[in-house]
Write an enzyme that holds these catalytic residues in place. Sequence first.
Site, PDB file in Angstrom:
ATOM      1  N   LEU A   1       7.477   0.762   1.244  1.00 53.14           N
ATOM      2  CA  LEU A   1       6.913   1.618   2.289  1.00 53.14           C
ATOM      3  C   LEU A   1       7.155   3.111   2.101  1.00 53.14           C
ATOM      4  O   LEU A   1       6.486   3.916   2.734  1.00 53.14           O
ATOM      5  CB  LEU A   1       7.451   1.189   3.667  1.00 53.14           C
ATOM      6  CG  LEU A   1       7.112  -0.237   4.081  1.00 53.14           C
ATOM      7  CD1 LEU A   1       7.657  -0.532   5.477  1.00 53.14           C
ATOM      8  CD2 LEU A   1       5.609  -0.482   4.055  1.00 53.14           C
TER       9      LEU A   1
ATOM     10  N   GLU B   1      -3.776 -12.090  -1.317  1.00 45.45           N
ATOM     11  CA  GLU B   1      -2.872 -11.288  -2.163  1.00 45.45           C
ATOM     12  C   GLU B   1      -2.276 -12.137  -3.275  1.00 45.45           C
ATOM     13  O   GLU B   1      -2.245 -11.734  -4.433  1.00 45.45           O
ATOM     14  CB  GLU B   1      -1.756 -10.688  -1.309  1.00 45.45           C
ATOM     15  CG  GLU B   1      -2.268  -9.655  -0.322  1.00 45.45           C
ATOM     16  CD  GLU B   1      -1.160  -8.977   0.474  1.00 45.45           C
ATOM     17  OE1 GLU B   1      -1.381  -7.861   0.912  1.00 45.45           O
ATOM     18  OE2 GLU B   1      -0.086  -9.580   0.654  1.00 45.45           O
TER      19      GLU B   1
ATOM     20  N   ASN C   1       4.842 -11.689  -2.714  1.00 41.71           N
ATOM     21  CA  ASN C   1       3.980 -11.241  -3.820  1.00 41.71           C
ATOM     22  C   ASN C   1       4.769 -11.139  -5.117  1.00 41.71           C
ATOM     23  O   ASN C   1       4.271 -11.505  -6.184  1.00 41.71           O
ATOM     24  CB  ASN C   1       3.344  -9.885  -3.482  1.00 41.71           C
ATOM     25  CG  ASN C   1       2.135 -10.044  -2.592  1.00 41.71           C
ATOM     26  OD1 ASN C   1       1.064 -10.420  -3.041  1.00 41.71           O
ATOM     27  ND2 ASN C   1       2.319  -9.768  -1.303  1.00 41.71           N
TER      28      ASN C   1
ATOM     29  N   HIS D   1      -2.694  -3.230  -0.489  1.00 47.09           N
ATOM     30  CA  HIS D   1      -2.751  -2.908   0.939  1.00 47.09           C
ATOM     31  C   HIS D   1      -3.461  -4.054   1.666  1.00 47.09           C
ATOM     32  O   HIS D   1      -4.498  -4.523   1.204  1.00 47.09           O
ATOM     33  CB  HIS D   1      -3.508  -1.592   1.137  1.00 47.09           C
ATOM     34  CG  HIS D   1      -3.516  -1.139   2.552  1.00 47.09           C
ATOM     35  ND1 HIS D   1      -2.413  -0.560   3.148  1.00 47.09           N
ATOM     36  CD2 HIS D   1      -4.467  -1.228   3.518  1.00 47.09           C
ATOM     37  CE1 HIS D   1      -2.697  -0.288   4.408  1.00 47.09           C
ATOM     38  NE2 HIS D   1      -3.934  -0.677   4.657  1.00 47.09           N
TER      39      HIS D   1
ATOM     40  N   GLY E   1       9.112 -10.470  -0.267  1.00 46.77           N
ATOM     41  CA  GLY E   1       8.869 -10.585  -1.700  1.00 46.77           C
ATOM     42  C   GLY E   1       7.987 -11.743  -2.118  1.00 46.77           C
ATOM     43  O   GLY E   1       8.059 -12.183  -3.265  1.00 46.77           O
TER      44      GLY E   1
ATOM     45  N   ILE F   1       5.804   7.724  -2.600  1.00 48.40           N
ATOM     46  CA  ILE F   1       6.292   7.895  -3.972  1.00 48.40           C
ATOM     47  C   ILE F   1       6.411   9.394  -4.273  1.00 48.40           C
ATOM     48  O   ILE F   1       5.441  10.139  -4.093  1.00 48.40           O
ATOM     49  CB  ILE F   1       5.325   7.210  -4.978  1.00 48.40           C
ATOM     50  CG1 ILE F   1       5.194   5.712  -4.665  1.00 48.40           C
ATOM     51  CG2 ILE F   1       5.784   7.421  -6.410  1.00 48.40           C
ATOM     52  CD1 ILE F   1       6.489   4.931  -4.732  1.00 48.40           C
TER      53      ILE F   1
ATOM     54  N   ASN G   1      -0.853  -0.183  -5.950  1.00 46.59           N
ATOM     55  CA  ASN G   1      -0.346  -0.661  -4.661  1.00 46.59           C
ATOM     56  C   ASN G   1      -1.297  -1.729  -4.134  1.00 46.59           C
ATOM     57  O   ASN G   1      -2.480  -1.730  -4.454  1.00 46.59           O
ATOM     58  CB  ASN G   1      -0.294   0.517  -3.682  1.00 46.59           C
ATOM     59  CG  ASN G   1       0.201   0.110  -2.300  1.00 46.59           C
ATOM     60  OD1 ASN G   1       1.178  -0.623  -2.166  1.00 46.59           O
ATOM     61  ND2 ASN G   1      -0.488   0.566  -1.255  1.00 46.59           N
TER      62      ASN G   1
HETATM   63  C1  GRF Z   1       1.916  -7.354   1.623  1.00 45.22           C
HETATM   64  O1  GRF Z   1       1.189  -7.848   2.682  1.00 45.22           O
HETATM   65  C2  GRF Z   1       1.288  -6.099   1.060  1.00 45.22           C
HETATM   66  O2  GRF Z   1      -0.067  -5.994   1.340  1.00 45.22           O
HETATM   67  C3  GRF Z   1       2.007  -5.004   1.728  1.00 45.22           C
HETATM   68  O3  GRF Z   1       3.308  -5.465   1.924  1.00 45.22           O
HETATM   69  C4  GRF Z   1       3.299  -6.889   2.039  1.00 45.22           C
HETATM   70  C5  GRF Z   1       4.397  -7.441   1.191  1.00 45.22           C
HETATM   71  O4  GRF Z   1       4.570  -8.813   1.420  1.00 45.22           O
HETATM   72  N1  GRF Z   1       1.900  -3.774   0.966  1.00 45.22           N
HETATM   73  P1  GRF Z   1       5.614  -9.668   0.599  1.00 45.22           P
HETATM   74  O5  GRF Z   1       6.983  -9.011   0.785  1.00 45.22           O
HETATM   75  O6  GRF Z   1       5.186  -9.655  -0.826  1.00 45.22           O
HETATM   76  O7  GRF Z   1       5.559 -11.023   1.216  1.00 45.22           O
END
Ligand code: GRF
Length: 193
Positions: free
Chosen positions: A86, A175, A14, A105, A12, A89, A103
């Site tokens: 993952l 990100e 992000n 990626h 988490g 949807i 999303n």
């Molecule tokens: C990220 O690297 C994103 O690109 C992918 O899942 C990861 C999530 O990372 N879809 P976090 O749980 O936010 O650290």
Amino acid sequence: MKKIAIFASGTGSNTRKILEYSTANPGSFTVALIVTNKPIAGVLDIAAEYGVPTCIIEKEEFFRGHHYLPELKDAEIDLIVLAGFLWKIPQALIDHYRNRIINIHPALLPKFGGKGMYGDHVHNVVLEEGEKESGITIHFVDEHYDHGDVIFQARCEVMPGETAESLAQKIHQLEHEWFPKIIEKVVKEEKLH
Ligand code: GRF
């Protein structure tokens, strides 16, 4: 003020950055719901820290008929943000939130996407293929894995001696820098009004 739901099942990081950003830059969006399929996911601690309601989803229920639409409707969600989620949807959710699910990626789509391409799997393939650069892609979600229209990409160099771990670190930095800003940009777009 637009309301977003974050779907996340990993550590988490992000999710945390998105919450930090919306707290520091109030006005355009607020995180109204955090959805996870893992009852032990790190995002739940983050949700508790920020006082954001959570919804723990169950696989069969998610893929069969119910789709958790009522929870999303009750929370008046304008935009769904997938940040490390993952599962595919379900169609009903895609239909209801057409162009309102995004999303992130950890590679430069259309390369290095699709089922099973997540986390270090992606970075290992990027390294095996001898790519000179990688990056992030933020895109709308449609019926296919990692396929909808691209909203934004940012790039980083793949250096000699790069490992999946060091590349993952660079990608996470990108990100964290860009995802909250792009969410803000998307919620300000006319099509969400
Ligand atoms: C990220 O690297 C994103 O690109 C992918 O899942 C990861 C999530 O990372 N879809 P976090 O749980 O936010 O650290």
